[in-house]
Design a protein around this motif. Sequence first.
Motif, PDB file in Angstrom:
ATOM      1  N   VAL A 150      16.920 -86.158  -4.234  1.00  5.26           N
ATOM      2  CA  VAL A 150      16.504 -87.115  -3.414  1.00  5.26           C
ATOM      3  C   VAL A 150      17.258 -87.296  -1.977  1.00  5.26           C
ATOM      4  O   VAL A 150      16.816 -87.121  -1.020  1.00  5.26           O
ATOM      5  CB  VAL A 150      16.115 -88.573  -3.725  1.00  5.26           C
ATOM      6  CG1 VAL A 150      15.710 -89.408  -2.638  1.00  5.26           C
ATOM      7  CG2 VAL A 150      15.174 -88.642  -4.919  1.00  5.26           C
ATOM      8  N   ALA A 151      18.591 -87.081  -2.321  1.00  2.00           N
ATOM      9  CA  ALA A 151      19.552 -87.269  -1.155  1.00  2.00           C
ATOM     10  C   ALA A 151      19.327 -85.961  -0.196  1.00  2.00           C
ATOM     11  O   ALA A 151      19.361 -86.124   1.125  1.00  2.00           O
ATOM     12  CB  ALA A 151      20.936 -87.347  -1.615  1.00  2.00           C
ATOM     13  N   SER A 164      33.882 -97.004   0.148  1.00  2.93           N
ATOM     14  CA  SER A 164      32.687 -95.886   0.231  1.00  2.93           C
ATOM     15  C   SER A 164      31.384 -96.642   0.356  1.00  2.93           C
ATOM     16  O   SER A 164      31.373 -97.777   0.269  1.00  2.93           O
ATOM     17  CB  SER A 164      32.843 -95.079  -1.211  1.00  2.93           C
ATOM     18  OG  SER A 164      32.538 -95.786  -2.241  1.00  2.93           O
ATOM     19  N   HIS A 165      30.273 -95.689   0.207  1.00  5.70           N
ATOM     20  CA  HIS A 165      29.074 -96.322   0.352  1.00  5.70           C
ATOM     21  C   HIS A 165      28.678 -97.403   1.327  1.00  5.70           C
ATOM     22  O   HIS A 165      29.037 -97.100   2.507  1.00  5.70           O
ATOM     23  CB  HIS A 165      28.645 -96.939  -1.340  1.00  5.70           C
ATOM     24  CG  HIS A 165      28.534 -95.795  -2.270  1.00  5.70           C
ATOM     25  ND1 HIS A 165      29.841 -95.251  -2.724  1.00  5.70           N
ATOM     26  CD2 HIS A 165      27.844 -95.237  -2.993  1.00  5.70           C
ATOM     27  CE1 HIS A 165      29.790 -94.459  -3.652  1.00  5.70           C
ATOM     28  NE2 HIS A 165      28.223 -94.304  -3.840  1.00  5.70           N
ATOM     29  N   ALA A 195      22.632 -91.984   0.605  1.00 11.62           N
ATOM     30  CA  ALA A 195      21.127 -91.259   0.141  1.00 11.62           C
ATOM     31  C   ALA A 195      21.031 -91.079  -1.158  1.00 11.62           C
ATOM     32  O   ALA A 195      19.848 -91.006  -1.724  1.00 11.62           O
ATOM     33  CB  ALA A 195      21.321 -89.749   1.032  1.00 11.62           C
ATOM     34  N   CYS A 196      22.042 -90.957  -1.993  1.00 13.52           N
ATOM     35  CA  CYS A 196      21.973 -90.900  -3.316  1.00 13.52           C
ATOM     36  C   CYS A 196      21.792 -92.381  -4.231  1.00 13.52           C
ATOM     37  O   CYS A 196      21.176 -92.335  -5.290  1.00 13.52           O
ATOM     38  CB  CYS A 196      23.308 -90.443  -3.957  1.00 13.52           C
ATOM     39  SG  CYS A 196      23.617 -88.574  -3.902  1.00 13.52           S
ATOM     40  N   THR A 197      22.031 -93.482  -3.331  1.00 11.65           N
ATOM     41  CA  THR A 197      22.016 -95.001  -3.801  1.00 11.65           C
ATOM     42  C   THR A 197      21.075 -95.891  -3.532  1.00 11.65           C
ATOM     43  O   THR A 197      20.581 -96.412  -3.964  1.00 11.65           O
ATOM     44  CB  THR A 197      23.573 -95.209  -3.971  1.00 11.65           C
ATOM     45  OG1 THR A 197      24.089 -95.179  -2.559  1.00 11.65           O
ATOM     46  CG2 THR A 197      24.231 -94.504  -4.805  1.00 11.65           C
ATOM     47  N   ARG A 213      30.434 -87.737   3.908  1.00  9.70           N
ATOM     48  CA  ARG A 213      30.516 -88.005   2.486  1.00  9.70           C
ATOM     49  C   ARG A 213      29.619 -89.558   2.119  1.00  9.70           C
ATOM     50  O   ARG A 213      28.827 -89.781   1.364  1.00  9.70           O
ATOM     51  CB  ARG A 213      31.731 -88.242   1.914  1.00  9.70           C
ATOM     52  CG  ARG A 213      32.015 -88.939   0.640  1.00  9.70           C
ATOM     53  CD  ARG A 213      31.204 -87.944  -0.722  1.00  9.70           C
ATOM     54  NE  ARG A 213      31.302 -88.809  -1.845  1.00  9.70           N
ATOM     55  CZ  ARG A 213      32.265 -88.111  -2.795  1.00  9.70           C
ATOM     56  NH1 ARG A 213      33.216 -87.276  -2.478  1.00  9.70           N
ATOM     57  NH2 ARG A 213      32.156 -89.022  -4.030  1.00  9.70           N
ATOM     58  N   THR A 214      29.832 -90.440   3.236  1.00  6.10           N
ATOM     59  CA  THR A 214      29.105 -91.573   3.172  1.00  6.10           C
ATOM     60  C   THR A 214      27.706 -91.613   3.444  1.00  6.10           C
ATOM     61  O   THR A 214      27.040 -92.424   2.641  1.00  6.10           O
ATOM     62  CB  THR A 214      29.780 -92.842   4.476  1.00  6.10           C
ATOM     63  OG1 THR A 214      31.155 -92.732   4.093  1.00  6.10           O
ATOM     64  CG2 THR A 214      29.319 -93.767   4.197  1.00  6.10           C
TER      65      THR A 214
END
Length: 300
Positions: free
Chosen positions: A180-181, A72-73, A139-141, A133-134
């Motif tokens: 924020v995402a 992920s990520h 966007a979250c991190t 999802r990626t």
Amino acid sequence: MTSSEPLRRSDALTTGWSDVRIRQALLNGEFERLDRGLYLPSGVASRLDELGRHKVRIRSAARGLTDGAAFSHVSAAVMHGFALWRPDLGRLHITRDGSGGGGRSGGRHVHVGSLPPNEIVDITGIACTSAARTVVDLACTLTVEEAVIAGDSALAADPAVAESIVRLLATTGRRQGIVVARQIVGFLDGRSESAGESLSRLRMKQFSMPSPTLQKTVLDPDGAFVARVDFFWDEFGIVGEFDGMIKYDEGGSDAVRREKRREDTLRDLGYEVVRWTWAELFGFERVRARFERAVARSRR
């Protein structure tokens, strides 16, 4: 094992290697260490960039991936082929469905949370989070700049990802970074064709510039094609061009001459042309001032 394959310590020990022999292979330059217990022939490693090395690590780690888990990520972004700006590739990122047991250790960052099967895809035999999802995970991190560059490239590769992101966000509950995402994904635009163009859009927003049309086709009065420009402000007759210099590097002086003729034609048609370079993305007040002068000239 062939000379192009990575050497896993666990496999090597079962085929007659010893830790002493592995250390000697590293010391004499026969192999390079990619990860804990993972080594790559130096001749192969020298031909790989950091993204390529990360992929080798992913493929090796995939052998131990459990059901309901996926890369992920940033790791998933590498496998999807997203554009990444200043990526931290030191750790492999893995998400598994659950509520506990995550954390960082060695070269791994294990994330835990909801991971429905429909958010896992197979990429050349590797379980990865889906493109949508990626993008949301990034966007979250990541920083806004990093997330927008990756997200724009995801939408450029497959515009349908935008709709998938909307559906995903509609079912996403509370999670760190999601506020924020949501703002970031609302800004994404697959018409940005490079990291520099994505950063340019962000800088325009940060400096309160009017939003341009992206990838505008400009025609002459007879309807003949003149140019396809990066940014266009129709109300001012202004063309904006991010000058990444790649086209010049690839084409040499011929490319420079073609670009000059193109710009001369745009000016002859009455358009103002504002250019900026990669370096100016980090001093964008100069570009904003250049744009304001172009606006003033267009109103005379």
